[in-house]
Design an enzyme around this catalytic site. Sequence first.
Site, PDB file in Angstrom:
ATOM      1  N   VAL A 180     -58.562 -87.484 129.875  1.00 17.30           N
ATOM      2  CA  VAL A 180     -59.699 -86.568 129.685  1.00 17.30           C
ATOM      3  C   VAL A 180     -60.881 -86.960 130.566  1.00 17.30           C
ATOM      4  O   VAL A 180     -61.657 -86.091 130.978  1.00 17.30           O
ATOM      5  CB  VAL A 180     -60.123 -86.481 128.197  1.00 17.30           C
ATOM      6  CG1 VAL A 180     -60.776 -87.773 127.724  1.00 17.30           C
ATOM      7  CG2 VAL A 180     -61.039 -85.290 127.985  1.00 17.30           C
TER       8      VAL A 180
ATOM      9  N   GLY B  35     -53.443 -84.484 123.436  1.00 16.79           N
ATOM     10  CA  GLY B  35     -54.707 -84.434 122.706  1.00 16.79           C
ATOM     11  C   GLY B  35     -55.839 -84.869 123.602  1.00 16.79           C
ATOM     12  O   GLY B  35     -55.803 -84.611 124.807  1.00 16.79           O
ATOM     13  N   GLU B  36     -56.853 -85.512 123.022  1.00 19.05           N
ATOM     14  CA  GLU B  36     -58.046 -86.024 123.716  1.00 19.05           C
ATOM     15  C   GLU B  36     -58.735 -84.960 124.592  1.00 19.05           C
ATOM     16  O   GLU B  36     -59.383 -85.310 125.586  1.00 19.05           O
ATOM     17  CB  GLU B  36     -57.757 -87.318 124.494  1.00 19.05           C
ATOM     18  CG  GLU B  36     -56.845 -87.228 125.700  1.00 19.05           C
ATOM     19  CD  GLU B  36     -56.613 -88.584 126.419  1.00 19.05           C
ATOM     20  OE1 GLU B  36     -56.879 -88.676 127.617  1.00 19.05           O
ATOM     21  OE2 GLU B  36     -56.168 -89.550 125.752  1.00 19.05           O
ATOM     22  N   ALA B  37     -58.591 -83.688 124.250  1.00 19.88           N
ATOM     23  CA  ALA B  37     -59.229 -82.562 124.966  1.00 19.88           C
ATOM     24  C   ALA B  37     -58.628 -82.299 126.332  1.00 19.88           C
ATOM     25  O   ALA B  37     -59.201 -81.550 127.120  1.00 19.88           O
ATOM     26  CB  ALA B  37     -60.750 -82.747 125.092  1.00 19.88           C
TER      27      ALA B  37
END
Lengths: 352, 352
Positions: free
Chosen positions: A103, A321-323
């Site tokens: 990210v 995940g993690e944007a």
Amino acid sequence: VSVAAESVLHQTVARVRPAHARVPLAVQEAFDAKAKPPGSLGRLEELAGRVAAIRGTATPDLPTPAVVVCAADHGVAVEDVSAYPQEVTAAMVATFASGGAAVSVLARQAGARLVVADLGVKVPVAHPAVLDRRIGPGTGNAAKGPAMSVSQAERALSVGIELAAGLVDDGVDLIAIGDMGIANTTSASALAAGLLGVAPAAVCGRGTGLDDVGLVRKIEVVVRMLAANPVPAAEPVRLLAGVGGFEIGALAGLILGAAAHHVPVVLDGFITGAAALLAARIAPAGVDAMIAAHRSSEPGHRLVLNALGLEPLFDLDLRLGEASGAALALPLIASSVALLREMATLAEVTGG
Amino acid sequence: VSVAAESVLHQTVARVRPAHARVPLAVQEAFDAKAKPPGSLGRLEELAGRVAAIRGTATPDLPTPAVVVCAADHGVAVEDVSAYPQEVTAAMVATFASGGAAVSVLARQAGARLVVADLGVKVPVAHPAVLDRRIGPGTGNAAKGPAMSVSQAERALSVGIELAAGLVDDGVDLIAIGDMGIANTTSASALAAGLLGVAPAAVCGRGTGLDDVGLVRKIEVVVRMLAANPVPAAEPVRLLAGVGGFEIGALAGLILGAAAHHVPVVLDGFITGAAALLAARIAPAGVDAMIAAHRSSEPGHRLVLNALGLEPLFDLDLRLGEASGAALALPLIASSVALLREMATLAEVTGG
């Protein structure tokens, strides 16, 4: 503190209103007048219309984006539901802040500010770029009782609301959100199953890499979490308190805060999807502020997006995940707005 | 000129070699060592591996992209196969150059240089930013005979090859391509049907907006084009000469030129797909240099991508052409390379 958090939440919910229904029509008229066949920019036209509707203007500015990652640890990790040890949460939070995580790279590529907030990693992450928004040192094991108290759940929500308000004050008008927390697909699965009223087996997936045995164990743990926290779906904040986690509450708060400020919020994968469903149960009009970036491989994500009526922009088989997926969508969103703002009309082109 | 063009083509084809098979393995190893679950960046890992394989290094530079739009008119437009009059080609070429078209906006958003080449618009486009690479004042009506001579087809291919070489000389190492030409989905349909050996009805679509009657007429016209130009699929350059058009030949040349210089080339919709199929029939290893940006709504596009073994990155219901989809893919490609170059390893993160 709890009374203040509850009050912030109520005030925010009252400010979440449906997007302006006439704005997308005006945007569609503007696109139809452009130098191109009608509808030929496909979903980009609809995307620009969605941004415009949330912003409340048919000519929104080119977005000033931020990426926000909320992190916390989950007591349910002791039930062996993740392929990774709990210490990975803190290590990854430090990596987000120091610039070496996926990210971090993707936010730089998108020209977006990256905000990393610690909502309750087991051991606090000592890095100057990590915001201390800790509710506690990780949640309790939700398979044996509530992950947190109702007042902690309200605080998590209000922390997210305040993060959104701070970004809006700084001129941010597009927020991509993401999560970090070992075992948090388990919490998200319990939350989604509870809110949707479906069986845990329908929402549980392999997370970051469970094998078949691990997946069966995870489903069984989610069954126990819901049994240990028998909350009706009509009480979403109590369900959040029951199954966790801190970062999921903060993400739901971010969504509500963004929606209250008429700022679009870009969802990432299953965790942010569960947070979005929670936000929509707290304030249904909040859905109008949501943009679904991608569809992850977690089976629960499809159910959640369907329930929200959101169609993701792309599917690149991401499951990090993690944007990461939300950050990848930022250039697409900026391009859709740039097309609306900058394309010539057919009349200009033909001199007519 | 024809002998020179034929010679450029032969020399280029000889330089198109398969991508380095070991490089994607090295890229996969690099991604597996990163601070993330194995494979969790999904298709971005494969995309970076593809760029790396074409570049011939496991650590490719962040791309310096260009967007190239080739335009020409098609004699077959007199058969009433488009929803728009032929004059629109010239008007849109001028709009690309003056900055108001969709591709102008999207190239700016992607930080890419935009190159617009006139391969044979009916009336030359007088704009200083349009490259004059004219083969003729539009092609002949392919429903009644060859669209162009074989030597013109070879010149169109060599013009594309030289455009690619010029960009590579200027430091460009990623080329997104697109088309403009009223009636060119008809030419592309004839070319794709001929190269794939399928019925015209299987490839023809509504282009920029034909109605049902128009679609039936278009299919009938493509049947007549192939009957008027009975060329075996094994002679792709003669098929190009038969059904057109100039810009499709130049786009195939751009692909071959990019492949010969180990530069990835990003395909747009059906027209560039037909050009890519043509290029692959001339030099099969050219496929390794191709990246499919999106899937358009033209039915022939799916058949062409399947024949090339390419899976598009996204599907946003675009049906504009002019490199709009290819330009949208540039940030995704840049991000995949940035992740490969800039992400920390798990060992770095855990101090192990």
